[in-house]
Design a protein around this motif. Structure first.
Motif, PDB file in Angstrom:
ATOM      1  N   PRO A  78       0.796  -1.229   0.000  1.00 33.49           N
ATOM      2  CA  PRO A  78       0.000   0.000   0.000  1.00 33.49           C
ATOM      3  C   PRO A  78       0.833   1.287   0.000  1.00 33.49           C
ATOM      4  CG  PRO A  78      -0.121  -1.089   2.145  1.00 33.49           C
ATOM      5  CD  PRO A  78       0.614  -2.016   1.223  1.00 33.49           C
ATOM      6  N   ASP A  79       2.070   1.206   0.467  1.00 33.55           N
ATOM      7  CA  ASP A  79       2.959   2.375   0.463  1.00 33.55           C
ATOM      8  C   ASP A  79       3.678   2.429  -0.884  1.00 33.55           C
ATOM      9  OD1 ASP A  79       5.560   3.771   0.706  1.00 33.55           O
ATOM     10  OD2 ASP A  79       4.948   4.062   2.797  1.00 33.55           O
ATOM     11  N   ALA A  80       3.371   3.450  -1.678  1.00 33.33           N
ATOM     12  CA  ALA A  80       3.932   3.555  -3.037  1.00 33.33           C
ATOM     13  C   ALA A  80       5.456   3.570  -3.021  1.00 33.33           C
ATOM     14  CB  ALA A  80       3.391   4.798  -3.740  1.00 33.33           C
ATOM     15  N   GLY A  81       6.056   4.236  -2.060  1.00 28.90           N
ATOM     16  CA  GLY A  81       7.512   4.296  -1.990  1.00 28.90           C
ATOM     17  C   GLY A  81       8.135   2.924  -1.790  1.00 28.90           C
TER      18      GLY A  81
ATOM     19  N   HIS B 264       7.522   0.790  -4.948  1.00 28.74           N
ATOM     20  CA  HIS B 264       8.460   1.158  -6.014  1.00 28.74           C
ATOM     21  C   HIS B 264       9.863   0.638  -5.720  1.00 28.74           C
ATOM     22  CE1 HIS B 264       5.716   4.697  -7.402  1.00 28.74           C
ATOM     23  NE2 HIS B 264       5.270   3.522  -7.791  1.00 28.74           N
ATOM     24  N   LEU B 265      10.260   0.657  -4.460  1.00 27.35           N
ATOM     25  CA  LEU B 265      11.575   0.125  -4.075  1.00 27.35           C
ATOM     26  C   LEU B 265      11.666  -1.366  -4.398  1.00 27.35           C
ATOM     27  CD1 LEU B 265      14.296   0.653  -2.593  1.00 27.35           C
ATOM     28  CD2 LEU B 265      13.129  -0.056  -0.500  1.00 27.35           C
ATOM     29  N   ILE B 266      10.606  -2.108  -4.084  1.00 35.15           N
ATOM     30  CA  ILE B 266      10.583  -3.542  -4.385  1.00 35.15           C
ATOM     31  C   ILE B 266      10.608  -3.759  -5.901  1.00 35.15           C
ATOM     32  CG2 ILE B 266       9.247  -5.679  -4.177  1.00 35.15           C
ATOM     33  CD1 ILE B 266       8.102  -4.469  -1.513  1.00 35.15           C
TER      34      ILE B 266
ATOM     35  N   VAL C 211      -0.961  -1.332  -7.938  1.00 31.88           N
ATOM     36  CA  VAL C 211       0.037  -2.373  -7.710  1.00 31.88           C
ATOM     37  C   VAL C 211       1.151  -2.186  -8.724  1.00 31.88           C
ATOM     38  CG1 VAL C 211      -1.673  -4.032  -6.849  1.00 31.88           C
ATOM     39  CG2 VAL C 211      -1.057  -4.041  -9.264  1.00 31.88           C
ATOM     40  N   SER C 212       2.288  -2.784  -8.464  1.00 31.55           N
ATOM     41  CA  SER C 212       3.317  -2.918  -9.485  1.00 31.55           C
ATOM     42  C   SER C 212       3.169  -4.321 -10.051  1.00 31.55           C
ATOM     43  CB  SER C 212       4.710  -2.711  -8.890  1.00 31.55           C
ATOM     44  OG  SER C 212       4.846  -1.371  -8.447  1.00 31.55           O
ATOM     45  N   LEU C 213       3.448  -4.453 -11.345  1.00 31.94           N
ATOM     46  CA  LEU C 213       3.098  -5.684 -12.036  1.00 31.94           C
ATOM     47  C   LEU C 213       4.171  -6.062 -13.049  1.00 31.94           C
ATOM     48  CD1 LEU C 213       0.581  -7.596 -12.327  1.00 31.94           C
ATOM     49  CD2 LEU C 213      -0.188  -6.069 -14.137  1.00 31.94           C
TER      50      LEU C 213
END
Length: 153
Positions: free
Chosen positions: A65-68, A71-73, A106-108
């Motif tokens: 849920p934390d965009a930062g 994005h790091l992952i 989400v990142s995908l």
């Protein structure tokens, strides 16, 4: 058109068939694995396979849920992109900010095929041929990089 019950039954039947087909295949670490419900063992990193009446996809989903942090992952996955593409034997789509089925960001990292339907049993061999090598390769990749992600989150 299928009734809701028939639709659920066919979907369950496909995933049971896929699971039985994959059951004798060990993971990269040599352990048994539930291929249809693959557990990465790392919070907020999921491997997902799904198919509907038009397409099938396999993905790595990062729903933090934390965009930062998300994005790091994702950026850490990007560091392994060459290894990932080599292991998969193909290029996948990399999307830093996507929207999932529930409207969450989400990142995908994913790939898909179209023109297949879970409701057409004649497509099942093609679907299994799509999912099997990719989930096995994803497991092999994950076996190599998981420690990095365990220390990240």
């Amino acid at each position: 058109m299928y009734s809701r019950e028939e639709s659920v039954r066919l979907r369950q039947q496909f995933w049971i068939s896929f699971g039985q087909y994959m059951k004798p295949v060990p993971s990269a670490s040599g352990s048994t694995v539930n291929w249809t419900n693959y557990k990465t063992g790392v919070k907020n990193i999921f491997f997902k396979m799904d198919v509907d009446k038009k397409e099938a996809f396999i993905s790595i989903q990062l729903p933090h849920p934390d965009a930062g942090i998300r994005h790091l992952i994702f950026e850490q996955f990007e560091e392994f992109k060459a290894m990932f593409s080599n292991e998969m034997g193909e290029e996948w789509d990399w999307i830093k900010d996507a929207t999932d089925d529930f409207g969450k960001t989400v990142s995908l990292i994913s790939t898909r095929i179209t023109g297949v339907s879970i409701f057409n049993q004649q497509h099942w061999p093609e679907l299994i041929s799509f999912f099997k090598p990719r989930i096995i390769a994803l497991d092999e990749f994950w076996d190599n990089v998981k420690p990095v992600f365990e220390s990240l989150v």
